[in-house]
Enzyme design. Structure first.
Site, PDB file in Angstrom:
ATOM      1  CE  LYS A  58      21.554  92.009 -63.635  1.00  0.00           C
ATOM      2  NZ  LYS A  58      21.496  90.418 -63.725  1.00  0.00           N
ATOM      3  N   GLY A 122      39.472  73.555 -53.070  1.00  0.00           N
ATOM      4  CA  GLY A 122      39.518  72.709 -51.812  1.00  0.00           C
ATOM      5  C   GLY A 122      38.769  71.132 -52.705  1.00  0.00           C
ATOM      6  CB  VAL A 193      18.082  85.003 -67.397  1.00  0.00           C
ATOM      7  CG1 VAL A 193      17.992  86.788 -66.499  1.00  0.00           C
ATOM      8  CG2 VAL A 193      17.595  83.791 -67.569  1.00  0.00           C
ATOM      9  CB  SER A 283      22.953  82.874 -72.763  1.00  0.00           C
ATOM     10  OG  SER A 283      22.355  82.873 -73.705  1.00  0.00           O
ATOM     11  CG  ASP A 326      23.192  78.706 -59.185  1.00  0.00           C
ATOM     12  OD1 ASP A 326      23.098  78.728 -59.308  1.00  0.00           O
ATOM     13  OD2 ASP A 326      24.602  79.387 -60.246  1.00  0.00           O
ATOM     14  CB  ALA A 334      23.068  85.690 -56.590  1.00  0.00           C
ATOM     15  CG  HIS A 458       0.989 110.915 -55.735  1.00  0.00           C
ATOM     16  ND1 HIS A 458       0.414 110.470 -56.602  1.00  0.00           N
ATOM     17  CD2 HIS A 458       0.245 111.942 -56.113  1.00  0.00           C
ATOM     18  CE1 HIS A 458       0.158 111.204 -57.867  1.00  0.00           C
ATOM     19  NE2 HIS A 458       0.368 112.070 -57.441  1.00  0.00           N
TER      20      HIS A 458
HETATM   21  P1  FAD Z   1      29.030  80.631 -57.191  1.00  0.00           P
HETATM   22  O1  FAD Z   1      28.927  81.836 -57.436  1.00  0.00           O
HETATM   23  O2  FAD Z   1      29.028  79.998 -58.471  1.00  0.00           O
HETATM   24  O3  FAD Z   1      30.682  80.251 -56.908  1.00  0.00           O
HETATM   25  C1  FAD Z   1      31.073  78.920 -56.817  1.00  0.00           C
HETATM   26  C2  FAD Z   1      32.446  79.935 -56.114  1.00  0.00           C
HETATM   27  O4  FAD Z   1      33.181  78.270 -55.635  1.00  0.00           O
HETATM   28  C3  FAD Z   1      32.780  79.981 -57.100  1.00  0.00           C
HETATM   29  O5  FAD Z   1      33.695  81.029 -56.810  1.00  0.00           O
HETATM   30  C4  FAD Z   1      33.950  79.058 -56.890  1.00  0.00           C
HETATM   31  O6  FAD Z   1      35.546  79.818 -57.683  1.00  0.00           O
HETATM   32  C5  FAD Z   1      34.267  78.324 -56.462  1.00  0.00           C
HETATM   33  N1  FAD Z   1      34.597  76.996 -56.609  1.00  0.00           N
HETATM   34  C6  FAD Z   1      34.073  76.645 -56.987  1.00  0.00           C
HETATM   35  N2  FAD Z   1      34.382  74.297 -56.564  1.00  0.00           N
HETATM   36  C7  FAD Z   1      35.653  75.279 -55.650  1.00  0.00           C
HETATM   37  C8  FAD Z   1      36.843  74.045 -55.002  1.00  0.00           C
HETATM   38  N3  FAD Z   1      36.492  73.036 -55.407  1.00  0.00           N
HETATM   39  N4  FAD Z   1      37.265  74.472 -54.056  1.00  0.00           N
HETATM   40  C9  FAD Z   1      37.358  75.700 -53.874  1.00  0.00           C
HETATM   41  N5  FAD Z   1      36.468  76.808 -54.563  1.00  0.00           N
HETATM   42  C10 FAD Z   1      35.762  76.382 -55.484  1.00  0.00           C
HETATM   43  N6  FAD Z   1      21.035  85.891 -60.356  1.00  0.00           N
HETATM   44  C11 FAD Z   1      20.615  86.496 -60.044  1.00  0.00           C
HETATM   45  O7  FAD Z   1      19.774  86.289 -58.816  1.00  0.00           O
HETATM   46  N7  FAD Z   1      20.212  88.251 -60.111  1.00  0.00           N
HETATM   47  C12 FAD Z   1      21.304  88.115 -61.652  1.00  0.00           C
HETATM   48  O8  FAD Z   1      21.455  88.875 -62.258  1.00  0.00           O
HETATM   49  C13 FAD Z   1      21.961  87.991 -61.951  1.00  0.00           C
HETATM   50  N8  FAD Z   1      22.844  87.635 -63.054  1.00  0.00           N
HETATM   51  C14 FAD Z   1      23.912  86.520 -63.381  1.00  0.00           C
HETATM   52  C15 FAD Z   1      23.681  86.663 -64.858  1.00  0.00           C
HETATM   53  C16 FAD Z   1      24.711  86.257 -65.556  1.00  0.00           C
HETATM   54  C17 FAD Z   1      26.175  86.220 -66.445  1.00  0.00           C
HETATM   55  C18 FAD Z   1      25.386  84.493 -64.822  1.00  0.00           C
HETATM   56  C19 FAD Z   1      25.458  83.773 -65.526  1.00  0.00           C
HETATM   57  C20 FAD Z   1      24.884  84.261 -64.008  1.00  0.00           C
HETATM   58  C21 FAD Z   1      23.502  85.750 -63.613  1.00  0.00           C
HETATM   59  N9  FAD Z   1      22.426  84.570 -62.373  1.00  0.00           N
HETATM   60  C22 FAD Z   1      21.939  86.039 -61.273  1.00  0.00           C
HETATM   61  C23 FAD Z   1      23.460  83.416 -61.580  1.00  0.00           C
HETATM   62  C24 FAD Z   1      24.499  84.000 -60.292  1.00  0.00           C
HETATM   63  O9  FAD Z   1      24.821  84.192 -60.821  1.00  0.00           O
HETATM   64  C25 FAD Z   1      24.236  82.264 -59.419  1.00  0.00           C
HETATM   65  O10 FAD Z   1      22.736  81.744 -59.226  1.00  0.00           O
HETATM   66  C26 FAD Z   1      24.928  82.598 -58.092  1.00  0.00           C
HETATM   67  O11 FAD Z   1      26.078  82.853 -58.556  1.00  0.00           O
HETATM   68  C27 FAD Z   1      25.161  80.532 -57.038  1.00  0.00           C
HETATM   69  O12 FAD Z   1      25.972  81.116 -56.088  1.00  0.00           O
HETATM   70  P2  FAD Z   1      26.583  80.130 -55.948  1.00  0.00           P
HETATM   71  O13 FAD Z   1      27.052  80.715 -54.077  1.00  0.00           O
HETATM   72  O14 FAD Z   1      26.024  78.599 -55.952  1.00  0.00           O
HETATM   73  O15 FAD Z   1      27.717  79.931 -56.624  1.00  0.00           O
HETATM   74  P1  NAI Z   2      18.443  79.699 -69.206  1.00  0.00           P
HETATM   75  O1  NAI Z   2      18.164  78.513 -68.915  1.00  0.00           O
HETATM   76  O2  NAI Z   2      17.788  80.930 -68.495  1.00  0.00           O
HETATM   77  O3  NAI Z   2      17.881  79.654 -70.567  1.00  0.00           O
HETATM   78  C1  NAI Z   2      18.181  79.243 -71.318  1.00  0.00           C
HETATM   79  C2  NAI Z   2      17.518  79.025 -72.602  1.00  0.00           C
HETATM   80  O4  NAI Z   2      18.755  78.574 -73.983  1.00  0.00           O
HETATM   81  C3  NAI Z   2      16.205  78.200 -72.789  1.00  0.00           C
HETATM   82  O5  NAI Z   2      15.360  79.583 -73.274  1.00  0.00           O
HETATM   83  C4  NAI Z   2      16.777  76.952 -73.163  1.00  0.00           C
HETATM   84  O6  NAI Z   2      15.287  76.597 -74.216  1.00  0.00           O
HETATM   85  C5  NAI Z   2      17.311  77.560 -74.485  1.00  0.00           C
HETATM   86  N1  NAI Z   2      18.013  76.313 -75.392  1.00  0.00           N
HETATM   87  C6  NAI Z   2      18.749  75.603 -74.353  1.00  0.00           C
HETATM   88  N2  NAI Z   2      19.361  74.266 -75.018  1.00  0.00           N
HETATM   89  C7  NAI Z   2      19.575  74.796 -76.634  1.00  0.00           C
HETATM   90  C8  NAI Z   2      19.805  75.069 -77.600  1.00  0.00           C
HETATM   91  N3  NAI Z   2      20.207  74.283 -77.878  1.00  0.00           N
HETATM   92  N4  NAI Z   2      19.615  75.272 -78.846  1.00  0.00           N
HETATM   93  C9  NAI Z   2      18.613  76.639 -78.667  1.00  0.00           C
HETATM   94  N5  NAI Z   2      18.189  77.154 -77.413  1.00  0.00           N
HETATM   95  C10 NAI Z   2      18.642  76.535 -76.166  1.00  0.00           C
HETATM   96  O7  NAI Z   2      19.931  80.093 -69.078  1.00  0.00           O
HETATM   97  P2  NAI Z   2      21.228  81.398 -68.649  1.00  0.00           P
HETATM   98  O8  NAI Z   2      19.824  82.244 -69.854  1.00  0.00           O
HETATM   99  O9  NAI Z   2      22.120  80.529 -69.801  1.00  0.00           O
HETATM  100  O10 NAI Z   2      21.506  81.098 -67.816  1.00  0.00           O
HETATM  101  C11 NAI Z   2      21.711  80.502 -66.467  1.00  0.00           C
HETATM  102  C12 NAI Z   2      20.874  80.709 -64.866  1.00  0.00           C
HETATM  103  O11 NAI Z   2      21.234  81.848 -64.541  1.00  0.00           O
HETATM  104  C13 NAI Z   2      19.350  80.568 -65.167  1.00  0.00           C
HETATM  105  O12 NAI Z   2      18.649  80.414 -65.180  1.00  0.00           O
HETATM  106  C14 NAI Z   2      19.081  82.007 -64.110  1.00  0.00           C
HETATM  107  O13 NAI Z   2      18.552  81.437 -63.066  1.00  0.00           O
HETATM  108  C15 NAI Z   2      20.541  82.824 -63.907  1.00  0.00           C
HETATM  109  N6  NAI Z   2      20.565  84.248 -64.319  1.00  0.00           N
HETATM  110  C16 NAI Z   2      19.267  84.352 -64.012  1.00  0.00           C
HETATM  111  C17 NAI Z   2      19.460  85.676 -63.941  1.00  0.00           C
HETATM  112  C18 NAI Z   2      19.325  87.080 -63.033  1.00  0.00           C
HETATM  113  O14 NAI Z   2      18.076  86.339 -61.693  1.00  0.00           O
HETATM  114  N7  NAI Z   2      18.366  87.914 -63.580  1.00  0.00           N
HETATM  115  C19 NAI Z   2      20.393  87.417 -64.709  1.00  0.00           C
HETATM  116  C20 NAI Z   2      21.002  85.474 -65.332  1.00  0.00           C
HETATM  117  C21 NAI Z   2      21.200  84.812 -65.197  1.00  0.00           C
END
Ligand code: FAD
Ligand code: NAI
Length: 479
Positions: A58, A122, A193, A283, A326, A334, A458
């Site tokens: 973001k 952990g 996404v 991705s 996740d 998140a 408004h």
């Molecule tokens: P995580 O955030 O992955 O945290 C897991 C933590 O556990 C990490 O810090 C890791 O180091 C730690 N860990 C793992 N194993 C161990 C271990 N054995 N011992 C100690 N520590 C450990 N979601 C949204 O809702 N809005 C968004 O805008 C959004 N944007 C995103 C953009 C990108 C590019 C990506 C990749 C994801 C995005 N997401 C977004 C998804 C979001 O980041 C995840 O859904 C969220 O972080 C999941 O939270 P979590 O607590 O399950 O795991």
């Molecule tokens: P995604 O599941 O959103 O999209 C993956 C895309 O890749 C799909 O359209 C799928 O059909 C395609 N795909 C899969 N295998 C492929 C292949 N071999 N060749 C071509 N296309 C293929 O996963 P993404 O974008 O990696 O994000 C992961 C997760 O992170 C999402 O599930 C989302 O929940 C979270 N996220 C959330 C955000 C938000 O809330 N704004 C922002 C970014 C990520």
């Protein structure tokens, strides 16, 4: 003993640190373990979300949107921005500062809430007599015992077979958030996404962006009408999206400045194609992360995807071991992880923590933003559920016109008989903020008529929400 805890949380992402704070609020003695390291090797709690996900993406979306406005919209306001340029290194530096502010904020919150933080990995050692032993491997190795364990270890980006991430040419989200200068040509595999958000960042900064998607449908989980509008708008912005492709060989050529990636693929018509790009973002979804947890030591059950198996209450197959976010089933978001963290802490306390999966909002932070909650129109059709639909375009909203941001619409889907809101879909300015009203409405089982009768300020974008609710009953006032 000081290392005996009521609750040990493994992982300090949104699921873990929020769960830890809630457990502490409820009177438990809580520890939270996280292994993420900052550039100096110190702790960087917040998980994927804070370090390489929600927050940094973001930050870059904001910077690139400012640049895009200066380039394309300032002139409409009579503002001249001659000699416009972008210092990508500074933009990335700002993003890193925002991340650090969040890391520090979480460390502060954990301390304020008396959660003991352990920096390291952990892993389960053993289970005995109603408690678990967890080893912490890190700068200061330690062993903790816990009556309850909450696993919140998140997920990792999936790799393409035969094309591992090198974070120089073939990038996961980590590399894609740290590109040092705008690539002339950027490839993105997966139009989900991550691909759309990060593809948008680099497109706005001038990269030629080509997105290759395996599925024949664009944004299949999104309401069809919204997805269609989004594809039209993104294409106009210059994103080249190819649907229905089959990826073949992906090869990184690491020759200094000429480093590039070539992607062979079969297009939707079955023709062999080749894409040459400077960098490639892969991705294609994320995989649950249980690396290093030593789940075997205690017999923790995983499913075929590697996710920890849980029931509706986030209970695993082991007594007093819970898992959230996740690393378990459900959307990888998140706020979903946070809600599960809170619900589990409350369940441990004997309360009735609950997460309503039907009202989890989704947001894609492209421009325009896309946000939705509840059922899509195609899902209602597939279920055979009778519904009414109403929508209102931002072009007819005064605030959107004043903002100069008029693309998109708000759409309501309501039960044909009871008028209960079944889904709300928004593509347009501030959709991420507007969707909250719909979430509240659905939580309270409101009808479209309820929203239509509420006074909205408004001029605001939220008036488009009210008008879309009125449209369900075919009585818009401003269209
Ligand atoms: P995580 O955030 O992955 O945290 C897991 C933590 O556990 C990490 O810090 C890791 O180091 C730690 N860990 C793992 N194993 C161990 C271990 N054995 N011992 C100690 N520590 C450990 N979601 C949204 O809702 N809005 C968004 O805008 C959004 N944007 C995103 C953009 C990108 C590019 C990506 C990749 C994801 C995005 N997401 C977004 C998804 C979001 O980041 C995840 O859904 C969220 O972080 C999941 O939270 P979590 O607590 O399950 O795991
Ligand atoms: P995604 O599941 O959103 O999209 C993956 C895309 O890749 C799909 O359209 C799928 O059909 C395609 N795909 C899969 N295998 C492929 C292949 N071999 N060749 C071509 N296309 C293929 O996963 P993404 O974008 O990696 O994000 C992961 C997760 O992170 C999402 O599930 C989302 O929940 C979270 N996220 C959330 C955000 C938000 O809330 N704004 C922002 C970014 C990520």
């Amino acid at each position: 003993m000081s290392n005996q805890f009521d609750v040990v949380v493994i992982g300090a992402g949104p699921g873990g640190y929020i769960g830890a704070i809630r457990a502490s609020q409820l009177g438990f003695k809580v520890a939270c373990i996280d292994e993420w390291k900052n550039a100096k090797g110190g702790p960087a709690p917040g998980g994927t979300c804070t370090n390489v996900g929600c927050i940094p993406s973001k930050a870059l979306l904001q910077s690139s949107e400012h640049y895009d406005h200066a380039k394309h919209s300032f002139a409409d306001h009579g503002i001249t921005a001659d000699g416009l340029s972008i210092d990508v290194a500074k933009m990335i530096g700002r993003k890193d500062t925002v991340v650090k502010q969040n890391n520090d904020g979480i460390l502060f919150l954990l301390k304020k809430n008396k959660v003991s933080f352990f920096h390291g990995r952990g892993s389960f050692v053993k289970a005995a007599d109603g408690s678990y032993e967890i080893a912490v491997a890190g700068d200061k190795p330690d062993t903790l015992t816990a009556k309850h364990v909450i696993i919140a270890t998140g997920s990792n980006a999936r790799q393409l077979p035969g094309a591992p991430f090198d974070e120089a040419q073939i990038l996961s989200n980590e590399g894609a958030l740290a590109i040092g200068q705008t690539p002339a040509k950027l490839g993105v595999i997966g139009s989900g996404v991550v691909g759309l958000e990060l593809g948008s960042v680099w497109r706005r900064l001038g990269a030629e962006v080509t997105v290759l998607e395996a599925l024949p449908t664009f944004l299949g989980a999104v309401d069809e009408q919204v997805a269609k509008e989004a594809l039209k708008l993104f294409t106009k912005q210059g994103l080249k999206v190819h649907l229905g492709v089959k990826i073949g060989e992906v090869k990184a050529n690491k020759k200094g400045k000429a480093a590039s990636v070539s992607v062979s693929y079969t297009d939707a018509a079955g023709a062999e194609q080749k894409l040459e790009v400077d960098k490639l973002i892969v991705s294609i979804g994320r995989a649950p992360n249980t690396t290093g947890l030593n789940t075997e030591a205690v017999g923790l059950k995983l499913d075929e995807r590697g996710a920890i198996v849980v029931n509706d209450h986030c209970q695993t197959n082991l007594p007093n071991v819970w898992a959230v976010g996740d690393v378990v089933r459900g959307p990888m978001l998140a706020h979903k992880a946070e809600e599960e963290g809170v619900a589990v802490a409350e369940r441990i306390a004997g309360q009735h923590g609950h997460v309503n999966f039907n009202t989890i909002p989704w947001v894609i932070y492209t421009h325009p933003e896309i946000a939705w909650v509840g059922k899509t129109e195609q899902a209602l059709k597939a279920e055979g559920r009778p519904y009414k639909a109403g929508s209102f375009p931002f072009i007819a909203n005064g605030r959107a016109r004043a903002l100069g941001d008029t693309a998109g619409f708000v759409k309501f889907l309501a039960d044909e008989k009871t008028d209960e809101i079944l889904g709300v879909h928004i593509i347009g300015p501030q959709a991420s903020e507007l969707i909250s009203e719909a979430v509240v409405a659905m939580e309270f089982k409101a009808s479209a008529e309820d929203i239509a009768r509420i006074c909205h300020a408004h001029p605001t974008l939220s008036e488009a929400t009210k008008e879309a609710a009125l449209a369900v009953d075919k009585r818009t006032l401003n269209l």
